[in-house]
Design an enzyme around this catalytic site. Sequence first.
Site, PDB file in Angstrom:
ATOM      1  N   LYS A 191       0.891  -1.165   0.000  1.00 43.07           N
ATOM      2  CA  LYS A 191       0.000   0.000   0.000  1.00 43.07           C
ATOM      3  C   LYS A 191       0.928   1.214   0.000  1.00 43.07           C
ATOM      4  O   LYS A 191       0.875   2.081   0.879  1.00 43.07           O
ATOM      5  CB  LYS A 191      -0.905  -0.072   1.250  1.00 43.07           C
ATOM      6  N   ASP A 251      -6.170 -16.143   3.159  1.00 40.89           N
ATOM      7  CA  ASP A 251      -7.457 -16.765   3.498  1.00 40.89           C
ATOM      8  C   ASP A 251      -8.440 -16.617   2.352  1.00 40.89           C
ATOM      9  O   ASP A 251      -9.194 -17.534   2.034  1.00 40.89           O
ATOM     10  CB  ASP A 251      -8.054 -16.132   4.763  1.00 40.89           C
TER      11      ASP A 251
END
Length: 356
Positions: A191, A251
């Site tokens: 980011k 995940d």
Amino acid sequence: MTKKIAVLPGDGIGPEIVAEAVKVMQALQSDGLDIELEYGFIGGAAYDEVGTPLPAETITLAKQADAILLGAVGGYKWEELDISVRPEKGLLGIRSELNLFANLRPAILYPQLADASTLKSEVVAGLDLMIVRELTGGIYFGQPRGIRSLDNGEKEGFNTLVYKESEINRIGQVAFDIARKRQGRLCSVDKANVLEATELWRETMATMAADYEDVELSHMYVDNAAMQLVRAPKQFDVMVTTNMFGDILSDCASMLTGSIGMLPSASLDENSKGMYEPIHGSAPDIAGQNLANPLATILSVAMMLRYSLDEATMADRIENAVSKVLDSGLRTGDIYSDGMTKVTTSEMGNAIVAAL
Ligand code: NAD
């Protein structure tokens, strides 16, 4: 030289699935794989035995071993214990004792299981993605951290996202090396437009690329990466990212493949010594019933052979055996669909050994 494997079955379905993975290792032993297995306690099983989820003997065993195979830890029985002795402490403890900073999570969808995903089968069929997650740094460990009271009485929670160049370099090296052995494409996720720590992450990865001319490096912001993972996951070969971004993205990626019972993982130290385990937990709801899918654990053995024991051909043999058994229509309950043959944990293990 004989390689030592520490085997830590743990709790719940752990002992059942590890037993099947051991059958596979024993089959390879009779084909020349030079390993020796030594068992240890971890998690609730260790607490019951000696009053701690990570006994000193287990740490010694793991440190002396060339690689570790873990089942899973945890279960209803230990939920009321003080957090300091809960089974999960054993798992976090062994990761940090062994300095396992690189978490490798492949998300592979066997074409035979394309219908098991919640995504359209054409989006995910044939998916073969590797997420490399930094595991011992970043915001989960950064100091200072806590919850404090401000002058006006309001509470404030705070954490620190911090990465040293050396930490980025060592995870980058693992990721570039893996990309080199696969399709040669590495996507670094950050980011950098908002967070300075990941601006440094991006710069460091870009500098490293000069040493890996055979690997094509790209960069992606994490919000876009999350979107691309469900839009068109097959565009990725290897992704490398920070601890927290990797936690979330891996995940997400695991669900692309439909069943948690299929996915292995590796956590490696600087010398490629590793701990190998299925990504799922101890599944107390089905423990002791011979129902669990042992394939994630068996595929973890394949990862161990590839990354810690330098036995890529044997790793290929296991992965091919899994594919062959799925072709033949055998399924444990979690991956079962109409027309297939439902099998138990041990029947699945036996079928893999036969297919080897
Ligand atoms: P879980 O992964 O154990 O189970 C989630 C669901 O998936 C359950 O319905 C379970 O039956 C099913 N499942 C999991 N593995 C399966 C397999 N191999 N075959 C078929 N079905 C399978 O997660 P949970 O229920 O959130 O946690 C149970 C316990 O496991 C908790 O104590 C948790 O702390 C622990 N846990 C341990 C690990 C680990 O050891 N690495 C990871 C996650 C959770």
